[in-house]
Design a protein around this motif. Structure first.
Motif, PDB file in Angstrom:
ATOM      1  N   ASP A 178     -14.097   4.915   1.835  1.00 15.64           N
ATOM      2  CA  ASP A 178     -13.898   6.082   0.965  1.00 15.64           C
ATOM      3  C   ASP A 178     -15.149   6.942   0.846  1.00 15.64           C
ATOM      4  O   ASP A 178     -15.061   8.140   0.653  1.00 15.64           O
ATOM      5  N   SER A 179     -16.319   6.326   0.970  1.00 15.09           N
ATOM      6  CA  SER A 179     -17.572   7.082   0.869  1.00 15.09           C
ATOM      7  C   SER A 179     -17.998   7.675   2.212  1.00 15.09           C
ATOM      8  O   SER A 179     -18.880   8.528   2.254  1.00 15.09           O
ATOM      9  N   GLY A 180     -17.387   7.183   3.290  1.00 14.67           N
ATOM     10  CA  GLY A 180     -17.781   7.636   4.625  1.00 14.67           C
ATOM     11  C   GLY A 180     -19.057   6.985   5.115  1.00 14.67           C
ATOM     12  O   GLY A 180     -19.618   7.383   6.129  1.00 14.67           O
ATOM     13  N   ARG A 181     -19.519   5.956   4.427  1.00 17.99           N
ATOM     14  CA  ARG A 181     -20.760   5.264   4.791  1.00 17.99           C
ATOM     15  C   ARG A 181     -20.399   3.890   5.355  1.00 17.99           C
ATOM     16  O   ARG A 181     -20.437   2.893   4.652  1.00 17.99           O
ATOM     17  N   THR A 182     -20.033   3.866   6.621  1.00 16.83           N
ATOM     18  CA  THR A 182     -19.518   2.641   7.230  1.00 16.83           C
ATOM     19  C   THR A 182     -20.456   2.035   8.270  1.00 16.83           C
ATOM     20  O   THR A 182     -20.064   1.124   8.983  1.00 16.83           O
ATOM     21  N   ASP A 183     -21.687   2.530   8.328  1.00 14.27           N
ATOM     22  CA  ASP A 183     -22.587   1.990   9.352  1.00 14.27           C
ATOM     23  C   ASP A 183     -23.047   0.583   8.948  1.00 14.27           C
ATOM     24  O   ASP A 183     -23.039   0.201   7.781  1.00 14.27           O
ATOM     25  N   GLU A 184     -23.453  -0.171   9.931  1.00 17.36           N
ATOM     26  CA  GLU A 184     -23.796  -1.579   9.757  1.00 17.36           C
ATOM     27  C   GLU A 184     -24.893  -1.796   8.717  1.00 17.36           C
ATOM     28  O   GLU A 184     -24.828  -2.740   7.923  1.00 17.36           O
ATOM     29  N   GLU A 185     -25.917  -0.936   8.699  1.00 21.47           N
ATOM     30  CA  GLU A 185     -27.026  -1.123   7.759  1.00 21.47           C
ATOM     31  C   GLU A 185     -26.559  -0.971   6.306  1.00 21.47           C
ATOM     32  O   GLU A 185     -26.951  -1.746   5.431  1.00 21.47           O
ATOM     33  N   ILE A 186     -25.736   0.020   6.053  1.00 20.69           N
ATOM     34  CA  ILE A 186     -25.218   0.234   4.698  1.00 20.69           C
ATOM     35  C   ILE A 186     -24.317  -0.929   4.289  1.00 20.69           C
ATOM     36  O   ILE A 186     -24.395  -1.432   3.165  1.00 20.69           O
ATOM     37  N   LEU A 187     -23.453  -1.373   5.206  1.00 17.18           N
ATOM     38  CA  LEU A 187     -22.567  -2.493   4.892  1.00 17.18           C
ATOM     39  C   LEU A 187     -23.374  -3.763   4.621  1.00 17.18           C
ATOM     40  O   LEU A 187     -23.045  -4.525   3.708  1.00 17.18           O
ATOM     41  N   LEU A 215     -10.126   1.236   8.078  1.00 18.32           N
ATOM     42  CA  LEU A 215     -10.446   0.077   7.268  1.00 18.32           C
ATOM     43  C   LEU A 215     -10.580  -1.173   8.137  1.00 18.32           C
ATOM     44  O   LEU A 215     -11.479  -1.985   7.922  1.00 18.32           O
ATOM     45  N   ALA A 216      -9.726  -1.307   9.137  1.00 16.76           N
ATOM     46  CA  ALA A 216      -9.817  -2.451  10.054  1.00 16.76           C
ATOM     47  C   ALA A 216     -11.160  -2.457  10.776  1.00 16.76           C
ATOM     48  O   ALA A 216     -11.774  -3.514  10.955  1.00 16.76           O
ATOM     49  N   SER A 217     -11.639  -1.300  11.147  1.00 18.34           N
ATOM     50  CA  SER A 217     -12.935  -1.194  11.816  1.00 18.34           C
ATOM     51  C   SER A 217     -14.075  -1.619  10.886  1.00 18.34           C
ATOM     52  O   SER A 217     -15.013  -2.294  11.298  1.00 18.34           O
ATOM     53  N   VAL A 218     -13.976  -1.233   9.611  1.00 19.01           N
ATOM     54  CA  VAL A 218     -14.990  -1.638   8.632  1.00 19.01           C
ATOM     55  C   VAL A 218     -14.965  -3.156   8.470  1.00 19.01           C
ATOM     56  O   VAL A 218     -16.017  -3.808   8.437  1.00 19.01           O
ATOM     57  N   PHE A 219     -13.780  -3.733   8.396  1.00 21.57           N
ATOM     58  CA  PHE A 219     -13.676  -5.193   8.292  1.00 21.57           C
ATOM     59  C   PHE A 219     -14.258  -5.879   9.533  1.00 21.57           C
ATOM     60  O   PHE A 219     -14.864  -6.944   9.414  1.00 21.57           O
ATOM     61  N   ASP A 247      -7.037 -12.949  -3.364  1.00 20.24           N
ATOM     62  CA  ASP A 247      -6.379 -12.163  -2.332  1.00 20.24           C
ATOM     63  C   ASP A 247      -7.308 -11.043  -1.878  1.00 20.24           C
ATOM     64  O   ASP A 247      -7.481 -10.817  -0.699  1.00 20.24           O
ATOM     65  N   GLN A 248      -7.909 -10.366  -2.811  1.00 18.35           N
ATOM     66  CA  GLN A 248      -8.852  -9.297  -2.499  1.00 18.35           C
ATOM     67  C   GLN A 248     -10.022  -9.454  -3.448  1.00 18.35           C
ATOM     68  O   GLN A 248      -9.842  -9.466  -4.654  1.00 18.35           O
ATOM     69  N   GLY A 249     -11.202  -9.567  -2.888  1.00 20.08           N
ATOM     70  CA  GLY A 249     -12.384  -9.749  -3.710  1.00 20.08           C
ATOM     71  C   GLY A 249     -13.441  -8.728  -3.369  1.00 20.08           C
ATOM     72  O   GLY A 249     -13.145  -7.596  -2.971  1.00 20.08           O
ATOM     73  N   TYR A 250     -14.677  -9.144  -3.514  1.00 24.92           N
ATOM     74  CA  TYR A 250     -15.788  -8.226  -3.280  1.00 24.92           C
ATOM     75  C   TYR A 250     -15.835  -7.697  -1.845  1.00 24.92           C
ATOM     76  O   TYR A 250     -16.215  -6.555  -1.624  1.00 24.92           O
ATOM     77  N   ILE A 251     -15.462  -8.508  -0.875  1.00 30.15           N
ATOM     78  CA  ILE A 251     -15.509  -8.030   0.516  1.00 30.15           C
ATOM     79  C   ILE A 251     -14.525  -6.877   0.700  1.00 30.15           C
ATOM     80  O   ILE A 251     -14.859  -5.861   1.326  1.00 30.15           O
ATOM     81  N   CYS A 252     -13.341  -7.011   0.143  1.00 35.65           N
ATOM     82  CA  CYS A 252     -12.365  -5.907   0.219  1.00 35.65           C
ATOM     83  C   CYS A 252     -12.870  -4.692  -0.538  1.00 35.65           C
ATOM     84  O   CYS A 252     -12.683  -3.549  -0.088  1.00 35.65           O
ATOM     85  N   ALA A 253     -13.509  -4.920  -1.678  1.00 41.19           N
ATOM     86  CA  ALA A 253     -14.048  -3.803  -2.458  1.00 41.19           C
ATOM     87  C   ALA A 253     -15.129  -3.070  -1.670  1.00 41.19           C
ATOM     88  O   ALA A 253     -15.151  -1.834  -1.631  1.00 41.19           O
ATOM     89  N   VAL A 254     -16.021  -3.814  -1.028  1.00 42.62           N
ATOM     90  CA  VAL A 254     -17.078  -3.196  -0.215  1.00 42.62           C
ATOM     91  C   VAL A 254     -16.457  -2.389   0.916  1.00 42.62           C
ATOM     92  O   VAL A 254     -16.842  -1.244   1.162  1.00 42.62           O
ATOM     93  N   ALA A 255     -15.484  -2.976   1.608  1.00 39.69           N
ATOM     94  CA  ALA A 255     -14.847  -2.279   2.735  1.00 39.69           C
ATOM     95  C   ALA A 255     -14.179  -0.986   2.269  1.00 39.69           C
ATOM     96  O   ALA A 255     -14.330   0.063   2.909  1.00 39.69           O
TER      97      ALA A 255
END
Length: 186
Positions: free
Chosen positions: A72-81, A132-136, A59-67
């Motif tokens: 939560d860290s405020g680091r949502t830019d494409e390079e970091i993701l 969170l939707a934007s990060v996904f 249901d929730q795996g590593y992709i959800c954990a990364v998102a």
């Protein structure tokens, strides 16, 4: 009081063994609060412990954990993701169930209302859901850009979910066939 303390200790430390993936992710995506970090570390350790061979549905795996860590860290830019996604085992097929923000908010509020004060403190607020939707969205673009399969299904109503389950089943069963990047799986 002792019972509550024991439950909290289990939530925070239960599986929180040293895990290289968790260490790397939390270094890349540090979050405030040692209790929140311990809780995320425990979740990541449970993902590592449940890795196995064959077909696995999560249901929730590593992709959800990364998102979640990115938000939560405020680091949502494409390079970091992109870097975070390189650190984790990725699924052969990612399924994204789209649900209206109001429905998601109501579900989160219901879940939070059933939890104790400490658990609510450690959870993300329903107000964070649009972020969170934007990060996904960004993660989905990165996955597709690297040729990974992403299947989007609607969760707006029961009929949509039933059609989505049928689509997921079909894609999972055809998993032994090569996937051509760019082929529509949306």
């Amino acid at each position: 009081m002792a019972s509550r303390a024991a439950k909290l200790a289990d939530v925070l430390f239960g599986n929180a063994r040293q895990d290289p993936v968790a260490d790397a992710l939390l270094k890349l995506l540090p979050i405030d609060g040692s209790l929140r970090e311990l809780r995320r570390r425990r979740y990541l350790a449970s993902l590592a412990a449940s890795a196995g061979e064959g077909l696995a549905l999560r249901d929730q795996g590593y992709i959800c954990a990364v998102a979640g860590l990115a938000l939560d860290s405020g680091r949502t830019d494409e390079e970091i993701l992109a870097e975070a996604l390189r650190l984790v085992p990725l699924p052969d097929i990612t399924v994204r169930i789209e649900v209206a923000p109001s429905v998601t908010r109501a579900r989160l509020e219901e879940r939070l209302s059933g939890q104790g004060r400490v658990y609510r403190f450690l959870e993300r607020s329903p107000d964070a859901n649009p972020g969170l939707a934007s990060v996904f969205d960004t993660i989905e673009g990165l996955l597709e850009g690297s040729g990974r399969r992403v299947l989007r299904v609607s969760g707006a109503c029961r009929d949509d979910l039933e059609a989505g389950v049928a689509a997921i089943r079909m894609v999972a069963l055809e998993g032994s066939r090569p996937f051509a990047p760019g082929a529509a799986t949306r």
